[in-house]
Scaffold this motif. Structure first.
Motif, PDB file in Angstrom:
ATOM      1  N   PRO A  88      74.461  39.365  38.805  1.00 53.44           N
ATOM      2  CA  PRO A  88      73.595  39.011  37.667  1.00 53.44           C
ATOM      3  C   PRO A  88      74.316  38.205  36.593  1.00 53.44           C
ATOM      4  O   PRO A  88      73.729  37.306  35.986  1.00 53.44           O
ATOM      5  N   GLU A 127      64.830  34.576  33.262  1.00 56.12           N
ATOM      6  CA  GLU A 127      65.349  35.882  33.662  1.00 56.12           C
ATOM      7  C   GLU A 127      64.343  36.626  34.526  1.00 56.12           C
ATOM      8  O   GLU A 127      64.706  37.334  35.474  1.00 56.12           O
ATOM      9  N   HIS A 165      67.483  39.234  39.988  1.00 56.22           N
ATOM     10  CA  HIS A 165      66.525  40.063  39.241  1.00 56.22           C
ATOM     11  C   HIS A 165      65.178  40.092  39.961  1.00 56.22           C
ATOM     12  O   HIS A 165      64.560  41.165  40.090  1.00 56.22           O
ATOM     13  N   SER A 169      63.972  43.791  41.553  1.00 58.25           N
ATOM     14  CA  SER A 169      62.922  44.413  40.743  1.00 58.25           C
ATOM     15  C   SER A 169      61.601  44.532  41.495  1.00 58.25           C
ATOM     16  O   SER A 169      60.585  44.905  40.900  1.00 58.25           O
ATOM     17  N   TRP A 178      64.923  48.361  37.313  1.00 57.87           N
ATOM     18  CA  TRP A 178      66.009  47.372  37.326  1.00 57.87           C
ATOM     19  C   TRP A 178      66.197  46.735  35.953  1.00 57.87           C
ATOM     20  O   TRP A 178      67.318  46.577  35.473  1.00 57.87           O
ATOM     21  N   ALA A 179      65.091  46.359  35.288  1.00 61.73           N
ATOM     22  CA  ALA A 179      65.204  45.720  33.979  1.00 61.73           C
ATOM     23  C   ALA A 179      65.794  46.658  32.936  1.00 61.73           C
ATOM     24  O   ALA A 179      66.365  46.202  31.930  1.00 61.73           O
ATOM     25  N   GLN A 186      74.064  46.610  36.378  1.00 64.34           N
ATOM     26  CA  GLN A 186      73.482  45.672  37.341  1.00 64.34           C
ATOM     27  C   GLN A 186      74.580  44.983  38.153  1.00 64.34           C
ATOM     28  O   GLN A 186      74.458  44.843  39.378  1.00 64.34           O
TER      29      GLN A 186
END
Length: 839
Positions: A88, A127, A165, A169, A178-179, A186
């Motif tokens: 990430p 994002e 992401h 997610s 996940w967020a 991450q």
């Protein structure tokens, strides 16, 4: 696996043809072993117990762990490895770097930097999504439709988002959780997914750390993430990313704020140093080499690492030798000019054409990536470049997908078959002879057809001789459906036409030259800060204007068959200055050929006697060929021959009418014995195993020329196999003894391929290069400056000078050495008197 093909016949009936392809993988072997063992265990449980099963299964199926991927060095912290692209932090670094370089262009093309709020709005969008088009950016920032961005052009219509992401997610994976993870967590999760090879341990870690059920943890562990590595390490990202986030600043300013030197100074490890001579390149060009051992006892290549491209590695080592020899003779240089393989500045129209072509290719690749992902039932990120290349070549077989066949066998290739192991990418003209790895020299073919074609051209494999199941007329008919750039390669004169059209430049060689010239400029700056480059096209135009093409060539054409044409180019490069380069670039950008032609026409000679000075310099050049006296290499060809009594071998040959017949003859072969002796082959009278297979040793290491009892020169060829045997027995020093041959006789000289020999021939003294050595002791030589000699001799353009050891003696021959910078040295040899001084 059985495959059937229906072929329409002239009588209206269909003919059914079958062929079999056998693919055995590890899972099939394991399944068969378990089935056989379970059946046998029912009859003898005591013998077929679990302990014996595990031991035998380990022997049968054990596989050593794969070597870890070689990861490059971080651009900013060279002792650290680059971070994965899936990380990430790497994804966000790219997003913020691009957004901080993004500029809004008004109607007058004035640039406006994004505000922090505007930048963060776009960063949040990228994002949470896989991409964001420039059209959507205008809507988010509430800009007019006429506003443009500096990064926007025909080939780039969007910025990429955070692919990691988007994947992790997904509802079936981490979902909304996940967020909520912080950046460090991450990164930790992704590193485990990318680097952990033990699936069971990974699944257990996911279950324990995040309270997941086994099914969800297994899905996460098998998730496909973006492959590859970025340019920075985790440590560098931890410093750079906060600086990029805090302000809307460009990458170079973020580097300084993060506490690093300016990125343009990081190439050499020391800022502004000028060294007295070139060291091994890996010691300073750390950005470009892999990791070494760091052990001071190891040789430099192992200690510091090396560039993976072998051509560039060898070239840079030769650059070091040449430059250091010149520095020793003439002191350090005040200026170095490097010719790079690139064009001059492009005009606006050509730039637009290139952008359109690149944009079309990009759209095509994205379309094919999506189609391949659908066929393979995987995410687009997991589609490999090779699959996309297969799709490109498959579409070139014909406009109708239902009419795309293997060019050689005619078997129809479906889209699902295409992306399986049944179909392979195949070089039409052999890569080993052309080094052409471009799409124009590739197609897709059935694996079986590719094996039969082998390392031959289509004509050599299927046209020169009849091969069952492969009709050459049909091959040509299918080739007619392909792009014109590759059609001719299937014809009888395909290889010859390629040689003519390629003009001596090979695709891979050109790419290597571009890469090497770029690295060489960086490398040479270690001994001369005033190092610059000029484009090769400028050199070519000035060379023609000054009449230098006539020095080695005819009718004003450059002669690439003479190695000294590189020196002619150097005579042009040496008289260029920055003002001349600027005038060329300006004219090129304004009106391409018209302006350049006018500029060249008005270019005077550097000085009045310039042409004569160049001619004199070129005539006195001795070309240096890199010596390779290693014994390592192919010991024999690939064909195994059956040995008969008396040492005869049995092999099949093809008659003039295409029939195969068994032939027996006496060949110089390397015998292979069976150990232990097999009843079928028997033993020799002394009880040792009887040889039953042999390989033809077509490779020779050297020829040793010795002094006979009556002062006559005698020769003995040492094969590569014999050289290997000698070294294995501890005789490396004996193999390279400058005074004694392997037979113990006084050594006059030991000649290997590319050695230089001075001899008298046709009433003149010449320097000749050893081109090849036959098994009978015949030595074929060619003038040191001749390039592409083998092909030109086959075409009767040139003729080798052929010598035996006895005729070498009458020609007063002696081996000489040529330094990398071209100085000739005449070593003393036994039995030969030579009063010439070394020069």
């Amino acid at each position: 696996r059985r495959r059937e093909q229906i072929t329409p016949q002239a009588n209206g009936r269909n003919k059914k043809e079958s062929s079999y392809d056998l693919y055995i993988d590890r899972a099939m072997i394991e399944h068969e072993f378990d089935t056989l063992w379970a059946t046998q265990a029912r009859f003898n449980p005591a013998l077929f117990n679990d302990t014996a099963r595990d031991a035998l299964k380990f022997i049968l199926l054990f596989q050593r762990p794969l070597k870890p991927a070689v990861v490059g060095r971080c651009t900013l912290i060279t002792e650290a490895q680059r971070a994965p692209l899936a990380l990430p932090s790497t994804q966000r670094f790219r997003i913020y770097q691009e957004l901080n370089h993004l500029r809004i262009l008004d109607s007058r093309l004035n640039e406006q930097v994004l505000s922090l709020e505007q930048r963060d709005l776009l960063a949040d969008e990228l994002e949470r999504n896989n991409k964001c088009t420039f059209t959507k950016m205008r809507k988010l920032l509430k800009l007019g439709s006429t506003v443009k961005f500096n990064l926007e052009d025909a080939k780039r219509t969007e910025l990429k988002g955070n692919a990691t992401h988007l994947i992790l997610s997904k509802p079936e994976l981490f979902g909304d959780r996940w967020a909520g993870f912080d950046d460090a967590l991450q990164d930790e999760i992704v590193l485990k997914l990318v680097q952990d090879e033990n699936a069971a341990e990974l699944i257990g870690w996911l279950q324990q750390r995040f309270a997941l059920d086994e099914a969800r943890a297994e899905r996460i562990s098998q998730t496909g993430l973006p492959e590859g590595y970025g340019s920075l390490s985790q440590a560098a990202l931890a410093k750079i990313l906060p600086a990029l986030r805090a302000q809307v600043i460009t990458y170079d300013k973020a580097v300084l704020l993060a506490g690093f030197e300016h990125h343009s100074h990081l190439a050499f490890g020391r800022k502004g140093d000028v060294l007295p001579e070139l060291p091994y390149y890996g010691e300073y060009l750390t950005r470009h080499v892999g990791f070494g051992t760091g052990d001071t006892q190891d040789p430099p290549e192992k200690r510091y690492g090396k560039i993976a491209n072998p051509t560039v590695h060898i070239a840079l080592n030769q650059v070091r030798k040449v430059v250091n020899e010149l520095i020793a003779d003439y002191d350090p240089p005040s200026e170095i000019i490097v010719e790079v393989a690139r064009d001059l500045k492009q005009g606006e129209e050509q730039r637009r054409q290139d952008q359109k072509r690149q944009a079309d290719n990009q759209k095509r690749n994205e379309r094919l990536r999506a189609e391949a992902a659908h066929i393979l039932e995987i995410s687009p990120e997991r589609v490999k470049r090779r699959d996309i290349e297969k799709m490109i070549l498959w579409e070139e077989l014909g406009s109708d997908a239902a009419n795309r066949h293997c060019p050689y066998s005619g078997v129809q290739i479906s889209d699902h078959m295409l992306l399986s192991d049944e179909v392979e990418i195949e070089h039409i003209l052999p890569f080993s002879r052309t080094f052409d790895d471009s799409l124009n020299n590739k197609t897709v073919a059935m694996r079986q057809a590719n094996r039969i074609k082998g390392n031959l051209t289509p004509w050599e494999a299927f046209g020169r001789q009849a091969v069952a199941g492969f009709e050459y007329a049909g091959i040509l008919a299918r080739a007619e459906q392909m792009p014109k750039e590759k059609r001719y390669r299937f014809g009888e004169q395909g290889y010859e036409q390629w040689l003519q059209d390629s003009d001596g430049f090979l695709a891979r060689a050109l790419n290597d030259t571009r890469y090497m010239s770029r690295i060489a400029r960086e490398y040479l700056a270690l001994v001369c800060l005033n190092t610059r480059s000029i484009p090769g096209r400028m050199t070519a135009m000035l060379r023609a204007k000054f009449g230098l093409n006539d020095i080695l060539g005819l009718h004003g054409e450059k002669n690439r068959d003479d190695h000294r044409h590189h020196a002619v180019d150097a005579c042009v490069i040496g008289i260029t200055d920055r003002g001349m380069l600027q005038r060329f670039a300006t004219a090129s950008a304004q009106a391409r050929e018209q302006q350049l032609g006018r500029l060249v026409d008005n270019m005077p000679l550097p000085w009045e006697s310039y042409l004569k000075h160049v001619e004199r310099a070129i005539e006195r050049i001795t070309v240096s060929h890199k010596p390779d006296h290693s014994h390592e290499g192919a010991m024999h060809n690939d064909t195994a021959y059956g040995l008969r009594d008396g040492g005869e071998v049995a092999h099949h040959t093809r008659t003039e009418d295409g029939r195969r017949e068994l032939k027996r003859e006496k060949l110089n072969v390397i015998e292979i014995t069976g150990t232990p002796p097999h009843p079928r082959h028997g033993t020799l009278p002394d009880g040792s195993p009887k040889p039953y297979k042999g390989y033809k040793g077509d490779s020779n290491y050297c020829i040793e020329i010795t002094l006979g009892a009556k002062g006559k020169w005698e020769g003995r060829v040492i094969s590569t196999f014999e050289a290997y045997q000698c070294v294995r027995a501890g005789g490396l020093q004996k193999l390279r003894d400058p005074r004694r041959s392997l037979d113990g006789k006084p050594l006059v000289m030991r000649l290997m391929r590319n050695d230089i020999v001075r001899l008298n021939h046709q009433e003149e003294t010449r320097l000749l290069r050893v081109a090849k050595i036959s098994g009978s002791g015949q030595i074929f030589l060619i003038d040191h400056q001749e390039a592409n000699a083998d092909q030109r001799c086959r075409n009767k353009e040139l003729a080798y000078v052929s010598k035996m050891p006895s005729t070498l003696q009458t020609s007063k021959a002696r081996r000489v050495t040529v330094s990398p910078a071209g100085k000739v040295h005449y070593p003393r040899i036994q039995g030969v008197r030579d009063d010439r001084e070394n020069r």
